[in-house]
Design a protein around this motif. Structure first.
Motif, PDB file in Angstrom:
ATOM      1  N   GLN A  43       0.562  -1.498   0.226  1.00 53.32           N
ATOM      2  CA  GLN A  43      -0.219  -0.417  -0.255  1.00 53.32           C
ATOM      3  C   GLN A  43       1.224   1.553  -0.210  1.00 53.32           C
ATOM      4  N   CYS A  44       1.568   1.742  -1.214  1.00 53.08           N
ATOM      5  CA  CYS A  44       2.390   2.780  -1.476  1.00 53.08           C
ATOM      6  C   CYS A  44       1.584   3.638  -2.005  1.00 53.08           C
ATOM      7  N   SER A  45       1.679   4.768  -2.264  1.00 54.67           N
ATOM      8  CA  SER A  45       1.463   6.200  -2.115  1.00 54.67           C
ATOM      9  C   SER A  45       3.243   7.400  -2.010  1.00 54.67           C
ATOM     10  N   THR A  48       4.417   7.235   1.342  1.00 50.47           N
ATOM     11  CA  THR A  48       5.289   6.346   2.027  1.00 50.47           C
ATOM     12  C   THR A  48       6.904   6.941   1.629  1.00 50.47           C
ATOM     13  N   ASP A 104       6.062   9.678  -8.613  1.00 48.32           N
ATOM     14  CA  ASP A 104       4.851   9.220  -8.735  1.00 48.32           C
ATOM     15  C   ASP A 104       4.693   7.760  -7.971  1.00 48.32           C
ATOM     16  N   GLN A 106       3.061   4.194  -7.434  1.00 56.21           N
ATOM     17  CA  GLN A 106       1.645   3.888  -7.334  1.00 56.21           C
ATOM     18  C   GLN A 106       1.493   2.685  -5.622  1.00 56.21           C
ATOM     19  N   LYS A 107       0.505   2.471  -5.747  1.00 58.17           N
ATOM     20  CA  LYS A 107      -0.243   1.169  -4.834  1.00 58.17           C
ATOM     21  C   LYS A 107       1.585   0.117  -3.896  1.00 58.17           C
TER      22      LYS A 107
END
Length: 154
Positions: A43-45, A48, A104, A106-107
């Motif tokens: 669960q990255c963004s 993180t 950027d 991603q999850k």
């Protein structure tokens, strides 16, 4: 059971070599495993990555040959950051410079970054991040460059 001259049972030596070889193999594939997280587990963004990271990057550039960077990276947790770096290559060095960058994430904890040096040079990177953001693995994607490395949160 018979003891060897080293004081270890003879059957233990091959086992230790197997464990060591397994650890080396695991180390070699660890960055791939970070990027290929189980579906639904990572669960990255952009949040993180926050705070300071340090590490080394090395490789080859068509313009200058072999090169290495030692760097301190500040991720702002909002898709931007700054870098202070020192580089060495086959034609010059050491050279210190700063950068600004956008990224950027991603999850699944994979992402891209665009880095602009204080000289105006722009480079492009793909990255994979540990799900808690403690490590970042980079690979430069610009033509005629093969540079890779890992940053650790400090």
């Amino acid at each position: 059971m018979t003891e060897s001259l080293s004081g270890r049972a003879p059957w233990r030596r091959p086992l230790m070599l197997t464990v060591t070889a397994g650890a080396v193999a695991l180390t070699a594939v660890a960055p791939v495993e970070v990027a290929a997280a189980e579906p639904g587990t990572a669960q990255c963004s952009v949040r993180t990555l926050h705070g300071n990271y340090t590490g080394n990057l090395s490789g080859r550039s068509g313009a200058v040959g072999l090169l290495a960077f030692q760097t301190l990276v500040a991720f702002n947790g909002d898709g931007t950051g700054t870098t202070q770096a020192t580089s060495m290559n086959e034609t010059s060095g050491p050279t210190s410079f700063t950068t600004t960058f956008t990224y950027d994430l991603q999850k699944n904890c994979s992402g891209k970054a665009t880095v602009t040096r204080s000289t105006g040079e722009v480079t492009h990177w793909v990255m994979s991040v540990s799900s808690r953001g403690s490590k970042v693995h980079f690979l430069q994607t610009d033509a005629r460059s093969v540079v890779t490395g890992t940053l650790d949160r400090v």
